[in-house]
Design a protein around this motif. Structure first.
Motif, short mmCIF file in Angstrom:
data_model
loop_
_atom_site.label_atom_id
_atom_site.label_comp_id
_atom_site.label_asym_id
_atom_site.label_seq_id
_atom_site.Cartn_x
_atom_site.Cartn_y
_atom_site.Cartn_z
N PHE A 30 0.86 -1.11 0.14
CA PHE A 30 0.00 -0.06 0.00
C PHE A 30 0.97 1.19 -0.12
O PHE A 30 1.91 1.23 0.81
CB PHE A 30 -0.77 -0.06 1.37
N PHE A 31 0.62 2.23 -0.86
CA PHE A 31 1.29 3.55 -0.98
C PHE A 31 0.24 4.62 -0.69
O PHE A 31 -0.78 4.65 -0.68
CB PHE A 31 1.85 3.70 -2.29
N HIS A 32 0.98 5.65 -0.35
CA HIS A 32 0.22 7.00 -0.03
C HIS A 32 -0.24 7.73 -1.22
O HIS A 32 -1.39 8.39 -1.13
CB HIS A 32 0.94 7.87 0.78
N ARG A 33 0.28 7.31 -2.61
CA ARG A 33 -0.44 8.05 -3.72
C ARG A 33 -1.55 7.21 -4.15
O ARG A 33 -1.83 6.07 -3.56
CB ARG A 33 0.79 8.05 -4.78
N PRO A 34 -2.87 8.12 -4.54
CA PRO A 34 -3.88 7.61 -4.91
C PRO A 34 -3.83 6.64 -6.13
O PRO A 34 -3.14 6.61 -6.88
CB PRO A 34 -4.75 8.76 -5.19
N ASP A 35 -4.69 5.52 -5.98
CA ASP A 35 -4.81 4.62 -7.26
C ASP A 35 -5.32 5.33 -8.53
O ASP A 35 -6.09 6.29 -8.67
CB ASP A 35 -6.00 3.62 -6.74
N VAL A 36 -4.75 4.64 -9.48
CA VAL A 36 -4.93 5.39 -10.90
C VAL A 36 -6.41 5.19 -11.22
O VAL A 36 -7.12 6.20 -11.53
CB VAL A 36 -4.00 4.76 -11.80
N GLY A 37 -6.99 3.90 -10.96
CA GLY A 37 -8.40 3.64 -11.38
C GLY A 37 -9.60 4.48 -10.39
O GLY A 37 -10.69 4.79 -10.88
N PRO A 42 -5.95 4.24 -1.74
CA PRO A 42 -4.37 4.31 -2.14
C PRO A 42 -4.07 3.39 -3.07
O PRO A 42 -4.78 2.45 -3.41
CB PRO A 42 -3.84 3.80 -0.72
N ASP A 43 -3.07 3.57 -3.86
CA ASP A 43 -2.53 2.43 -4.80
C ASP A 43 -2.20 1.23 -4.03
O ASP A 43 -1.29 1.20 -3.01
CB ASP A 43 -1.30 2.89 -5.49
N GLN A 44 -2.69 0.09 -4.68
CA GLN A 44 -2.30 -1.10 -4.00
C GLN A 44 -1.76 -2.17 -5.02
O GLN A 44 -2.45 -3.33 -5.31
CB GLN A 44 -3.61 -1.80 -3.37
#
Length: 167
Positions: A30-37, A42-44
């Motif tokens: 899990f990252f702090h940046r948002p998911d593209v979709g 968070p981006d996973q």
């Protein structure tokens, strides 16, 4: 990434009497940046990680398995890459948590597939892991994307010969 959990699992195995351990894991990070979709979460990305300590390989009479090191991690990537049919370059790099001279990035075209190498000795000592620790982590989506689409060939127009009776 997956490596902290794998390193803790190595320590657990060694503290319970295992002389060597080789583990792998497929899971999400899990990252702090948002998911593209969906930017609300968070981006996973899915990752594939491995970690080994102790000895690895076949033990033969009079010849014990060899201790793990950077070359063990490189050999694991070599087998994985060949089995998946991925043509990739292994380039020296620097990465936090890895030994500064025994770490490499795996790159296929312009895709960064992951990193392999040895755990930094100070981190290995902190986790009471003896000797060298071979580790690697790959982005599973990029790894599978580098494989490409499967290729199929049509069936033969001739039926198979199960038993030939030629007189």
């Amino acid at each position: 990434g997956l490596l902290p959990g794998l390193v803790r699992a190595l320590r657990y195995n060694l503290s319970h009497g295992a002389g060597s351990a080789a583990l792998f894991e497929v899971g999400k990070v899990f990252f702090h940046r948002p998911d593209v979709g969906d930017p609300r979460i968070p981006d996973q990305p899915d990752r594939l990680g491995f970690a080994l300590v102790g000895r690895f390989g076949v033990e033969e009479l009079g010849s014990p398995a060899r201790p793990v090191d950077y070359h063990t991690a490189l050999a694991i990537w070599d087998v994985l890459g060949r089995r998946l049919g991925i043509i990739a370059a292994v380039e020296p790099t620097s990465e936090y948590g890895f030994h500064p001279a025994r770490v490499a990035r795996v790159v296929s075209g312009d895709a960064d597939l992951g990193v392999i190498g040895e755990l930094h000795p100070s981190i290995a000592r902190r986790y009471d892991l003896p000797g060298r620790v071979a580790v690697g982590e790959f982005d599973l989506e990029r790894l599978i994307g580098a494989v490409g689409a499967p290729r199929f060939s049509g069936p033969s127009v001739y039926p198979p010969v199960e038993f030939d009776l030629a007189f």
